[in-house]
Design an enzyme around this catalytic site. Structure first.
Site, PDB file in Angstrom:
ATOM      1  N   SER A  62      72.237  40.956  69.816  1.00 26.51           N
ATOM      2  CA  SER A  62      71.340  40.784  70.942  1.00 26.51           C
ATOM      3  C   SER A  62      70.041  41.494  70.590  1.00 26.51           C
ATOM      4  CB  SER A  62      71.995  41.378  72.178  1.00 26.51           C
ATOM      5  OG  SER A  62      71.175  41.175  73.288  1.00 26.51           O
ATOM      6  N   CYS A  63      69.173  41.748  71.588  1.00 26.76           N
ATOM      7  CA  CYS A  63      67.884  42.337  71.220  1.00 26.76           C
ATOM      8  C   CYS A  63      67.932  43.862  71.122  1.00 26.76           C
ATOM      9  CB  CYS A  63      66.786  41.865  72.157  1.00 26.76           C
ATOM     10  SG  CYS A  63      67.130  42.220  73.856  1.00 26.76           S
ATOM     11  N   ILE A  64      68.986  44.488  71.689  1.00 23.40           N
ATOM     12  CA  ILE A  64      69.108  45.933  71.491  1.00 23.40           C
ATOM     13  C   ILE A  64      70.496  46.263  70.966  1.00 23.40           C
ATOM     14  CG2 ILE A  64      67.369  46.729  73.107  1.00 23.40           C
ATOM     15  CD1 ILE A  64      69.661  47.260  75.114  1.00 23.40           C
TER      16      ILE A  64
END
Lengths: 410, 103
Positions: free
Chosen positions: B101-103
């Protein structure tokens, strides 16, 4: 008179209409934008609506309000794009021809993709918060819910705003503490990925959050079906998770008109060059925001940065110049962590989110990848920025479309 | 970041053992990673690996359901081929990053 046509008057389409009307002479270019909806929703607000932090009127305004003078708004459902004839066919049978087309039709939830999800329990004990209706129905449910097992769940990637489900879990913790009923609620976060945090620096900095908020994690869960009657979700490895209240992010898919037009991938996203934003469908068709298949986050900030670059590339295309390979996947997102605090992350295709200061290197005032009250104020202030600057295509000071590495701890 | 040697080839890996440079991958390296994961590769395994590498090259985010719809293998079979975390293991063997995911 040449014609530029924009499909979709959401965040991306509205920004492009505003940018391009300023760039293209009125006596040379006719600009038309098509959308069947009347309402422009402030989608980041859907996260706050279920918890009664925002009122419904704070997240919606009329679409017309943001379409600039000199741009025609056509309020019709789009049937399909005929790329060979450079035409868009509307559902009422009319056609709109174009010299340049911009696809900004976004993404929708598709709960029908998972067996048992969208049936008779939908918006009864199974909710989404990615639509206005879903967020509002969930708010009504939470107002009277007496507690039990709350499961916050992601079906599959890619999804719009990938951190929103996690933010939902954090805000739920705060919400139930404030209602004096946290001891009656068990919160579980269920994800198809191998953790709540998947990138090394973020995992290191933020893993404490789940433990601190007493949120149980079920990773590597690939949902196969929902058993609504027995209130459980079941994955392909026969793992089961029980719920009393399921808050899920269904499969996200591009608009069905993409499928009807005969291009798009298996989730109806438009094949697009990740650096120029020209589609791989035809050279006079461009795409922006959630509608594309580029490996950037599906988020408003990404659309905002894309819009500045796409505007430049459309002007270059008109002038017969080579397009710039400029979009770097830049995203900038506030992440609510509950109790009046938030995180801020800034990253792109090649750089993961790291600690540091933003937007002024070494100064801030916002801190990257650290919880702070200031970041939360930033997130709340963003609603004003969205309505008054972002979708009107105004540049946000100190924030460049390409990600800056200054002030960051790599 | 660390270095590992598979089938006589020195490769760069991240902390979780995923290759950081796909150019260092070859079929023998893939087979050696599979062995470490307790998987004996068959033609069907390689079909999946080829599909994943192709998707990765095109910048397409990977998901279990996507692989299931690919026509290469259905999801139940995918779980049998790569037990206990199909995408996690298959991407490692394919020398490409695990889905994130993005983090």
């Amino acid at each position: 008179m040449k014609k530029l046509l924009i499909l979709g008057a959401g965040t991306s389409g509205t920004m492009m209409a505003n940018h391009l009307r300023k760039k293209l002479p009125n006596n040379e270019w006719d600009i038309t934008i098509v959308d069947k909806e009347k309402t422009h929703y402030y989608q980041p607000g859907f996260l706050f609506l279920p918890f009664d932090i925002y009122k419904s009127k704070q997240v919606k305004k009329s679409i017309d309000k943001f379409i600039p003078k000199g741009v025609n708004l056509v309020r019709e459902q789009i049937d399909r794009i005929n790329k060979d004839e450079d035409q868009v066919i509307l559902q009422n049978g009319k056609t709109l021809s174009y010299d340049i087309l911009i696809i900004a039709t976004g993404t929708n939830i598709a709960p029908q993709e998972i067996e048992g999800m969208s049936g008779k329990y939908w918006h009864k004990d199974i909710f989404d918060f990615y639509t206005y209706r879903g967020a509002k129905n969930l708010r009504n449910k939470l107002r009277e819910w007496k507690g039990g097992k709350l499961v916050v769940h992601i079906c599959e990637m890619p999804i719009k705003c990938p951190v929103a489900p996690l933010e939902f879990a954090f805000l739920a913790d705060s919400f139930f503490i404030n209602k004096n009923m946290r001891d009656k609620v068990e919160i579980t976060f269920v994800t198809p990925m191998d953790g709540a945090f998947t990138k090394p620096k973020a995992s290191k900095e933020l893993s404490y959050l789940l433990e601190e908020k007493n949120i149980k994690l079920v990773p590597n869960f690939n949902i196969e079906r929902v058993d609504g009657e027995n209130k459980k979700i079941i994955d392909y490895a026969e793992q089961e998770v029980d719920y009393d209240l399921l808050v899920t992010v269904p499969t996200n898919m591009g608009d069905e008109l993409i499928e009807r037009s005969g291009f798009g991938d298996d989730l109806n996203f438009v094949p697009t060059d990740k650096a120029t934003l020209q589609t791989k469908v035809k050279e006079n068709i461009f795409a922006i925001g959630d509608a594309t298949n580029i490996p950037a986050s599906k988020a408003g900030s990404v659309a905002h940065f894309e819009a500045e670059i796409l505007t430049e590339n459309i002007v270059r295309y008109i002038d017969g110049k080579e397009l710039k390979n400029k979009f770097d996947g830049h995203a900038n997102c506030f992440i609510e962590t509950g109790h009046g605090k938030a995180l801020l992350i800034d990253f792109n295709y090649t750089h993961e989110p790291v600690p540091g200061s933003f937007p002024l290197p070494g100064v801030g005032p916002l801190r990257l990848l650290k919880e702070s009250y200031m970041n939360h104020m930033g997130k709340l202030a963003f609603r004003w920025i969205y309505w008054n600057m972002l979708i009107k295509g105004k540049h946000i000071p100190f924030v460049t479309p390409e990600m800056s590495t200054a002030g960051k701890e790599f | 970041m660390s270095e590992k040697t598979y089938a006589g080839v020195t490769v760069n890996c991240n902390d979780e053992g995923y290759l950081t440079d796909f150019a260092q991958w070859n079929k023998e390296v893939g087979a050696a990673i599979a062995k470490e994961e307790g998987i004996e590769m068959t033609d069907k395994h390689w079909e999946v690996i080829n599909y994943l590498q192709e998707q990765h090259k095109n910048g397409v985010p990977l998901s279990i359901r996507k692989v299931g719809k690919s026509g290469v293998v259905n999801i139940k079979e995918l779980y049998k081929l790569f037990p206990g975390g199909p995408l996690k293991k298959s991407t490692k063997i394919a020398g490409i990053p695990k889905p994130v995911s993005c983090i």
